[in-house]
Scaffold this motif. Structure first.
Motif, PDB file in Angstrom:
ATOM      1  N   LEU A 137       0.807  -1.177   0.029  1.00  0.00           N
ATOM      2  CA  LEU A 137       0.088  -0.147  -0.066  1.00  0.00           C
ATOM      3  C   LEU A 137       0.725   1.129  -0.146  1.00  0.00           C
ATOM      4  O   LEU A 137       0.363   2.146   0.278  1.00  0.00           O
ATOM      5  N   ALA A 138       2.087   1.070  -0.299  1.00  0.00           N
ATOM      6  CA  ALA A 138       3.132   2.350  -0.482  1.00  0.00           C
ATOM      7  C   ALA A 138       2.563   3.404  -1.435  1.00  0.00           C
ATOM      8  O   ALA A 138       1.630   3.026  -2.202  1.00  0.00           O
ATOM      9  N   GLY A 139       2.307   4.594  -0.843  1.00  0.00           N
ATOM     10  CA  GLY A 139       1.612   5.649  -1.675  1.00  0.00           C
ATOM     11  C   GLY A 139       0.590   5.949  -1.099  1.00  0.00           C
ATOM     12  O   GLY A 139      -0.287   7.145  -1.358  1.00  0.00           O
ATOM     13  N   TYR A 140      -0.196   5.302  -0.328  1.00  0.00           N
ATOM     14  CA  TYR A 140      -1.591   5.597   0.275  1.00  0.00           C
ATOM     15  C   TYR A 140      -1.534   6.270   1.724  1.00  0.00           C
ATOM     16  O   TYR A 140      -2.570   6.252   2.265  1.00  0.00           O
ATOM     17  N   GLU A 141      -0.264   6.737   2.125  1.00  0.00           N
ATOM     18  CA  GLU A 141      -0.331   7.289   3.481  1.00  0.00           C
ATOM     19  C   GLU A 141      -1.514   8.149   3.879  1.00  0.00           C
ATOM     20  O   GLU A 141      -1.865   8.097   5.047  1.00  0.00           O
ATOM     21  N   ASP A 142      -1.514   8.890   2.946  1.00  0.00           N
ATOM     22  CA  ASP A 142      -2.492  10.101   3.401  1.00  0.00           C
ATOM     23  C   ASP A 142      -3.956   9.934   3.024  1.00  0.00           C
ATOM     24  O   ASP A 142      -4.646  11.101   3.114  1.00  0.00           O
ATOM     25  N   ARG A 143      -4.365   8.782   2.565  1.00  0.00           N
ATOM     26  CA  ARG A 143      -5.856   8.594   2.282  1.00  0.00           C
ATOM     27  C   ARG A 143      -6.324   8.289   3.680  1.00  0.00           C
ATOM     28  O   ARG A 143      -5.946   7.863   4.433  1.00  0.00           O
ATOM     29  N   TYR A 144      -7.859   8.684   3.689  1.00  0.00           N
ATOM     30  CA  TYR A 144      -8.579   8.375   4.709  1.00  0.00           C
ATOM     31  C   TYR A 144      -9.179   6.990   4.427  1.00  0.00           C
ATOM     32  O   TYR A 144      -9.361   6.590   3.630  1.00  0.00           O
ATOM     33  N   PRO A 145      -9.614   6.367   5.486  1.00  0.00           N
ATOM     34  CA  PRO A 145     -10.169   5.128   5.352  1.00  0.00           C
ATOM     35  C   PRO A 145     -11.236   4.907   4.371  1.00  0.00           C
ATOM     36  O   PRO A 145     -11.446   3.997   3.759  1.00  0.00           O
ATOM     37  N   GLY A 146     -12.284   6.058   4.453  1.00  0.00           N
ATOM     38  CA  GLY A 146     -13.238   6.129   3.710  1.00  0.00           C
ATOM     39  C   GLY A 146     -12.920   6.236   1.963  1.00  0.00           C
ATOM     40  O   GLY A 146     -14.021   5.824   1.243  1.00  0.00           O
ATOM     41  N   GLN A 147     -11.706   6.228   2.057  1.00  0.00           N
ATOM     42  CA  GLN A 147     -11.289   6.435   0.472  1.00  0.00           C
ATOM     43  C   GLN A 147     -10.686   5.176  -0.080  1.00  0.00           C
ATOM     44  O   GLN A 147      -9.979   5.169  -0.994  1.00  0.00           O
ATOM     45  N   LEU A 148     -10.710   4.309   0.591  1.00  0.00           N
ATOM     46  CA  LEU A 148      -9.910   3.143   0.283  1.00  0.00           C
ATOM     47  C   LEU A 148     -11.042   1.914   0.036  1.00  0.00           C
ATOM     48  O   LEU A 148     -12.255   1.937   0.425  1.00  0.00           O
ATOM     49  N   SER A 149     -10.747   0.975  -0.938  1.00  0.00           N
ATOM     50  CA  SER A 149     -11.561  -0.323  -1.245  1.00  0.00           C
ATOM     51  C   SER A 149     -11.610  -1.237   0.091  1.00  0.00           C
ATOM     52  O   SER A 149     -10.858  -1.106   0.980  1.00  0.00           O
ATOM     53  N   GLY A 150     -12.443  -2.181   0.146  1.00  0.00           N
ATOM     54  CA  GLY A 150     -12.557  -3.133   0.914  1.00  0.00           C
ATOM     55  C   GLY A 150     -11.330  -3.850   1.296  1.00  0.00           C
ATOM     56  O   GLY A 150     -10.723  -3.834   2.492  1.00  0.00           O
ATOM     57  N   GLY A 151     -10.599  -4.406   0.245  1.00  0.00           N
ATOM     58  CA  GLY A 151      -9.361  -5.010   0.426  1.00  0.00           C
ATOM     59  C   GLY A 151      -8.344  -4.239   0.914  1.00  0.00           C
ATOM     60  O   GLY A 151      -7.345  -4.591   1.597  1.00  0.00           O
ATOM     61  N   GLN A 152      -8.147  -3.005   0.635  1.00  0.00           N
ATOM     62  CA  GLN A 152      -7.107  -1.936   0.834  1.00  0.00           C
ATOM     63  C   GLN A 152      -7.400  -1.805   2.320  1.00  0.00           C
ATOM     64  O   GLN A 152      -6.568  -1.665   3.362  1.00  0.00           O
ATOM     65  N   GLN A 153      -8.652  -1.269   2.774  1.00  0.00           N
ATOM     66  CA  GLN A 153      -8.841  -1.108   4.171  1.00  0.00           C
ATOM     67  C   GLN A 153      -8.472  -2.364   5.257  1.00  0.00           C
ATOM     68  O   GLN A 153      -7.709  -2.371   6.105  1.00  0.00           O
ATOM     69  N   GLN A 154      -8.650  -3.593   4.459  1.00  0.00           N
ATOM     70  CA  GLN A 154      -8.399  -4.915   5.104  1.00  0.00           C
ATOM     71  C   GLN A 154      -6.891  -4.787   5.515  1.00  0.00           C
ATOM     72  O   GLN A 154      -6.407  -5.289   6.596  1.00  0.00           O
TER      73      GLN A 154
END
Ligand code: ATP
Ligand code: MG
Lengths: 365, 273, 294
Positions: A137-154
């Motif tokens: 998930l490198a590069g996703y540091e600044d996203r909020y959980p609401g902006q991620l897909s289910g698998g990414q949240q997982q």
């Protein structure tokens, strides 16, 4: 403020040797876990398997310290840990709905535990980034959980727990909210992380395929009672009772009366016919029992020696892609499920062979 | 251990709040039955005379009649014009909807004292100030939106498909309304009606600003008597307060059989619905 | 009838418009129009030759009137802070359900339904000079002279508290118990103790609701009228701005000046709301980004 964490500074080496417990949990008068025994050694991957509501999450919560047990003790490396609050046990947990903090970014979520340990910001930064790389998930540091897909949240949820190097990882149905394809992918990733990082894990699921593919050992539960513990192979091939067998995909259960035993085989009377099955200790002639067999183990046609052959009419055919599964009404009136690559035609009359070594002999309940 | 103390503190506070409420209410009740009461824990002698006194002197039969008349009129009108509005707001999409919802929400959000004075000015200008009609018109201002916002979620619960399938079965719009919507909305209408009733009976500010001599509701009459303290015996005022309390409680008891207590605080919680 | 719900198409047909018209007309005629009319007449002073803002000028030049803003503020602010803090404390402690929940909420709803007039009458008796509380404290020997709890700002703040606390509590309880409990569990598993969980996880999530509650309680308290008259000292220490407006309207019969005061009261409430909303913006940019699970 009190000292944040008793196990701060602990490295990977400080993993667990042995977790032992035997616990009972009651809600009101209802017994949810009945003297549930468990023993886990370091680096093991153990799965709790059972239908919904059987007490898997409760057992996991008790191990985590989130749910107080009604009775019983938990020992970790010989030390009793019942009184240790969850935040001091040094376990990691991944929740079914991920439970990511909505007000923190991906980075903030993963750094949460480290910052409670008062780590230096360089260390936090490095460990969080390493972990993000590990879960891809490198590069996703600044996203909020609401902006991620289910698998990414997982994966964030897993990273958040792993970054603290937990001595024991607890997974509560972590894949049940994902679609079928992602589920298979993620389960491979979890297994990989487990092996690579040398974790000790307990994994809760009601999906038998997940349990079989992931586990070193499977614990099958039914209404708070332990049904069977064993390696995936043991559970799959030699279920101990009808419940486990049913859960592991045995669809055919024949009520039989046992006859005489000879040469490792035992005779079983089924609707006036004599079937042969592999004998098992503690089953005796004259006893009533159950013979279980999977649909895919039933063969179409007569076998050479004519043993264990039944005849019936095809009542229903389900198309499953490469195979078909058919329900067959036997001459005696009983029903049998059969799975085969060969074409089965509705209404035709078939001979079926039930191989003696595929039978599992079980007690009637 | 710390958790226990925390829980204990919470229950102690709640207990304190409830005891205090009980004390306040009981004091009024005891005082209304007191012959004379000064500086003692309990009055030396009890009497029910203050109730007959209050009933006679404050013309309570008239006041009660006015109060109930106003309350029922408000309930009826609020439901009659709130119901169709709630239906449209729940069922239809249009650009102005958010603006409309905000407009309907404002009378619930803005304190009645703030808009009450210009409203009273306007109504006195129309010559209905001080009359029963004036009070009804004023109290309706927050009550119509209240009815709308209580009915809205009830409409939203009724599936579109019900209306559509009735239509497919050949029902006309009037028939759909009478045979599908109305029966299904009964709980909602009941809830809205009861809550509007309670709120109207206990509404003070607007009724106060608009009421004249013959159009005082119970709570306004009570206020004037407390305000004019010393003119009447305090026991008779408390007797009146008890009569007021019983009126509200009677409606409230009925209401609570159909309504969750938390729905009572709706008016300030409406935005999350 | 429109069958397809689409954002682009308006679904207002004749029937829908007919349904909306009565209530909309009502709100426009009885709420919007009086508001505008109030502003208009506030600019038409009673004295013919005065300038259009003379009512406002008079208000701010007259310390007796102008001080009501401060008085009201000093009543509303402590009340609001007390209500919100206590409600937050209780609601947070009870977020996992409470015993006798329905009974407790019913009892809490009572003061709201009874209304402030009845409550004030009871407070006058119970907390008054010769009330039960003073009698009890005197008898126990905690005090030598009766406490003066009514006919001053303490009484008003108390009455406002009784009126506003239940609604604030029930609102926050609903808000807080709506937060996913597994967030707390997961914070614990990451090493957070109770205080850290509150400070770093729960409070940021509660803050938006808390600010709304604060705003509503403040606005309600700022309009305080009956309790300021009944349990307060309406001619002195609790002469609030709504009393000033009322006196102009119904004692001086100067509707123009009264409307001006009402407008000022509305503007004060609006100013408070704006400040609160701005605070909220700053505090909760992150939470508006959405919630974790789908
Ligand atoms: N807080 C509680 N109070 C009362 N009963 C509870 C509580 N939590 C769980 N139970 C009961 O305990 C039993 C086991 O619950 P548990 O959550 O452990 O099931 P599970 O095996 O995890 O099921 P699932 O697969 O659906 O998650 C259920 O019958 C449930 O109703
Ligand atoms: Mg579960």
């Amino acid at each position: 403020m009190r000292p944040s964490r008793a196990y701060a500074g602990r490295g990977m080496a400080d993993s667990i040797d042995k977790l032992q417990m035997s616990i009972t949990k009651r809600y009101g008068g209802k017994v949810v876990l009945d003297q549930f025994p468990l023993e886990i050694v370091g680096r093991e991957f153990v799965t709790f398997l059972g239908p919904s509501g059987c007490g898997k999450s409760t057992a996991l919560g008790i191990i985590a310290g989130l749910v107080p047990p009604s009775d019983g003790e938990i020992h970790l490396n010989g030390r009793r840990i019942d009184d240790v609050p969850p935040e001091k046990r040094g376990f990691g947990m991944v929740f079914q709905n991920y439970a990511l903090f909505p007000h923190l970014t991906v980075f903030g979520n993963i750094a949460f535990g480290l910052s409670l340990q008062k780590r230096s910001s360089e260390e936090i930064d490095k460990r969080v980034r390493d972990m993000l790389g590990l879960v891809r998930l490198a590069g996703y540091e600044d996203r909020y959980p609401g902006q991620l897909s289910g698998g990414q949240q997982q994966r964030v949820a897993i990273a958040r727990a792993l970054v603290l190097h937990p001595r024991l990882m607890l997974f509560d149905e972590p894949l049940s909210n994902l679609d079928a394809k992602l589920r298979v992918e993620m389960r491979a990733e979890i297994k990989q992380l487990h092996t690579r990082l040398g974790l000790t894990s307990i994994y809760v699921t009601h999906d038998q395929a997940e349990a079989l593919s992931l586990s070193d050992r499977i614990v099958v539960l039914r209404e708070g009672v332990l049904m069977q513990v064993g390696t995936p192979q043991e559970i799959h091939d030699r279920p101990k009772n009808v419940f486990v067998a049913d859960f592991m995909g045995f669809r055919n259960f024949l009520d039989v009366t046992l006859g005489k035993e000879a040469g490792g085989m035992i005779e079983a009377g089924f609707k006036g016919q004599i079937l042969q099955a592999r004998a098992r200790d503690s089953f005796h002639p004259g006893e009533r029992a159950v013979l279980a067999i999977r649909p895919e183990d039933v063969r179409l046609g007569q076998s050479g020696d004519g043993v264990n052959v039944l005849r019936g009419k095809v009542e229903l055919v389900e198309y499953l892609g490469r195979e078909q599964e058919a329900e067959i009404t036997l001459d005696g009136g009983a029903r049998l499920w059969v799975r085969s690559h060969e074409k089965i035609v509705l209404g035709e009359t078939l001979d079926l062979t039930l191989p003696a070594d595929k039978f599992v002999l079980l007690r009637r309940e | 251990m710390r958790g226990r103390m925390w829980k204990l503190a919470i229950y102690l506070f709640l207990l304190g709040f409830i005891l205090n409420l009980l004390g306040i209410v009981t004091h009024v009740v005891v005082s209304s039955f007191a012959k004379r009461w000064f500086g003692k824990p309990l009055p030396p002698a009890f009497t029910t005379d203050w109730f007959t006194y209050a009933w006679r002197e404050f013309e309570l039969s008239h006041v009660l009649f006015i109060t109930l008349f106003i309350a029922l009129a408000v309930v009826f009108i609020a439901l009659a014009i709130g119901f169709p509005a709630a239906y449209v707001l729940a069922r239809r999409n249009f650009n102005a909807k958010p603006v409309l919802l905000l407009l309907y929400f404002l009378p619930l959000l803005i304190p009645q004292m703030t808009y009450g004075i210009p409203l009273a000015t306007t109504l006195y200008g129309f010559g209905v100030g001080g009359t029963v009609i004036g009070v009804i018109l004023a109290v309706l201002v927050p009550m119509v939106p209240l009815a709308v916002f209580i009915l809205l979620p009830f409409f939203e619960q009724i599936s579109f498909n019900l209306e559509w399938s009735a239509q497919m079965l050949g029902a006309s719009r009037l028939q759909i309304f009478r045979r599908i919507l109305l029966p299904l909305m009964l709980p909602g209408i009941l809830t809205a009606g009861l809550l509007v009733l309670v709120n109207t009976i206990s509404n003070f500010e607007l009724a106060f600003l608009l009421a004249g001599g013959g159009s005082q509701t119970l709570v306004v009459a009570l206020y004037y008597n407390v305000f004019a303290g010393g003119v009447r015996p305090v026991y008779s005022i408390d007797a009146m307060a008890v009569i007021y309390m019983c009126t509200v409680m009677a409606v409230l008891l009925v209401a609570l059989r159909f309504v969750r207590p938390t729905q009572m605080v709706f008016r300030l919680d409406g935005r999350r619905n | 009838m429109a069958r397809i719900r689409s954002d682009s198409r308006s679904e207002l047909d004749l029937v829908a418009i007919l349904c909306l018209t009565p209530s909309l007309l009502y709100v426009l005629a009885m709420f919007v129009y009086p508001f505008l009319y109030g502003i208009y007449i506030s600019l038409q002073p009673k004295k013919r030759d005065a300038g259009i803002f003379s009512n406002y000028v008079a208000f701010f030049n007259d310390a007796y009137q102008c001080n009501t803003i401060k008085t009201t503020f000093m009543l509303a602010l402590p009340t609001t802070i007390a209500v919100v803090l206590v409600a937050l404390f209780l609601a947070y402690g009870m977020r996992r359900g409470i015993w006798f929940e329905r009974t407790i909420t019913t009892i809490l709803v009572l003061p709201i339904s009874l209304g402030v007039v009845f409550l004030s009458e009871g407070i006058l008796g119970f907390y008054g000079h010769n009330g039960w509380l003073n009698q009890l404290l005197l008898a126990v020997g905690l005090i030598q002279n009766p406490l003066e709890l009514t006919h001053n700002s303490i009484g008003v703040i108390f009455s406002l508290f009784m009126q506003n606390f239940p609604f604030c509590f029930l609102m926050l309880l609903g808000y807080i118990s709506g937060i996913d409990p597994s967030l707390e569990s997961s914070a614990r598993m990451l090493g957070a103790g109770p205080w850290t969980i509150f400070r770093r996880v729960m409070f940021p999530l509660i803050a938006p609701g808390l600010i709304i509650a604060f705003a509503l309680v403040f606005v309600m308290s700022f309009a305080v009228f009956p309790s300021a008259v009944m349990v307060g000292q309406p001619a002195g220490s609790t002469r609030t701005i709504s009393i000033a407006a009322y006196q102009q309207a119904f004692e001086q019969y100067d509707m123009s000046y009264a409307s001006a005061i009402a407008v000022i009261m509305g503007l004060c409430q609006l100013a408070a709301l704006v400040v609160i909303v701005l605070v909220r913006r700053r505090m909760t940019i992150a939470t508006t980004m959405g919630v974790g699970k789908r």
